[in-house]
Design an enzyme around this catalytic site. Structure first.
Site: not given
Ligand code: NDP
Length: 292
Positions: A53, A97, A120
């Site tokens: 990322k 994450q 997200d």
């Protein structure tokens, strides 16, 4: 003849488009978009995902920052960092994450993320907005699947789409998105308690597989000329490889691919589009913030 839904090539094209937009904003005096990530602990796969990322952010001209936290961090401390990022004007979007260590309540952490920065698309607000068909940050993997189907002009209207897997981050949002007017599919969602799974998957014009079981879907589960989207990604120990492993998906490509009209490879299918979707969501958060 089977054709490949080439996620790697498409991701490069979309990254170029994002980079062009970022350059245009810079030319008019705007700072770059900024994506932050929180990484708790030392899980190898999570470290790789976050590193990818960061790399992709740099490629499109974004700023990126990573908060690397000890795996023993307590929940209250993590929530404080989320609160800080929620209020930091220089950060447009951030992700936590997953998975988190067992002592931390994952849903509580997700719920603490500001829906305006939830790139997200995991917060209840964004999931709710997505289900209602309102403007929302859509979870990155299902969004990547949608992008692949749209950019390759795969016909979806009236098709039977079977989604195998009902996780909050892949199967459930994918099934919802495929049922909406943008795709107009008739959707069946399957899970570990589904009876006669092969009978159902064999009815799929579009088969989306996200179950987390290496090479689970064989040729006997696929209708001839189906479009097959393989979300799974697994590292299989392999002494013949320099890295010590090879990658495979949830679909047994050696027997399924020749049966499909279109198929995503593993690697190089859904994975690269997942990262690109995160970048697209971050750009969207940035544009919303500055009304660009
Ligand atoms: P989860 O483990 O959260 O969910 C798996 C789902 O599959 C569950 O709903 C489960 O059912 C269902 N399932 C498990 N076994 C069976 C079975 N035998 N028959 C039918 N359904 C079954 O996984 P994720 O959704 O997070 O991920 C799925 C895969 O996709 C993994 O390999 C993961 O690594 C990969 N992935 C890849 C991404 C990418 O960018 N390429 C991003 C995210 C994930 P039940 O609910 O009943 O338990």
């Amino acid at each position: 003849m089977t054709q490949i839904l080439d996620g790697k090539a498409l991701s490069l094209r979309i990254k170029d488009e994002i980079a062009n937009e970022v350059r245009a904003f810079a030319a008019t005096g705007h700072r770059p978009p900024h994506l932050a990530a929180i990484l708790v602990g030392n899980d190898g796969a999570s470290q790789t995902y976050v590193a990818n990322k960061e790399k992709s952010s740099a490629e499109v001209g974004f700023l990126s920052s990573v908060y690397r936290l000890d795996e023993n961090i307590d929940e209250a401390e993590l929530l404080k960092i989320i609160d800080f990022l929620n209020r930091d004007d220089e950060v447009d979007g951030f992700i936590v994450q997953l998975p988190l260590p067992k002592h931390i309540d994952e849903q509580k952490v997700i719920n603490a993320i500001s829906s305006d920065k939830d790139v997200d698309g995991f917060t209840p607000v964004n999931i709710g907005r997505m289900v209602l068909g309102q403007d929302a940050f859509v979870p990155a993997t299902p969004m990547g699947i949608c992008t692949l189907l749209q950019r390759y002009n795969i016909p979806t209207e009236g098709m039977h789409c079977v989604v195998v897997g009902r996780s909050n981050i892949v199967g459930t949002p994918a099934a919802n998105l495929m049922s909406r007017k943008a795709f107009n599919c008739t959707v069946t969602m399957c899970h570990s308690r589904t009876r006669n799974l092969p009978e159902i998957t064999r009815q799929a014009d579009i088969l989306i597989v996200a179950i987390g079981k290496p090479e689970f879907v064989g040729a006997d589960m696929v209708k001839p000329d189906a479009v097959v989207i393989d979300v799974g990604i697994h590292r299989i120990p392999d002494a013949s490889k320099k890295s010590g492993f090879h990658l495979c998906g949830d679909v047994k490509h050696s027997e399924v691919d020749s049966k499909c009209s279109w198929v995503t490879p593993v690697p190089g299918g859904v994975g690269p589009l997942t990262i690109v979707s995160l970048l697209q969501n971050t750009l969207l958060a940035y544009k919303k913030k500055y009304s660009l």
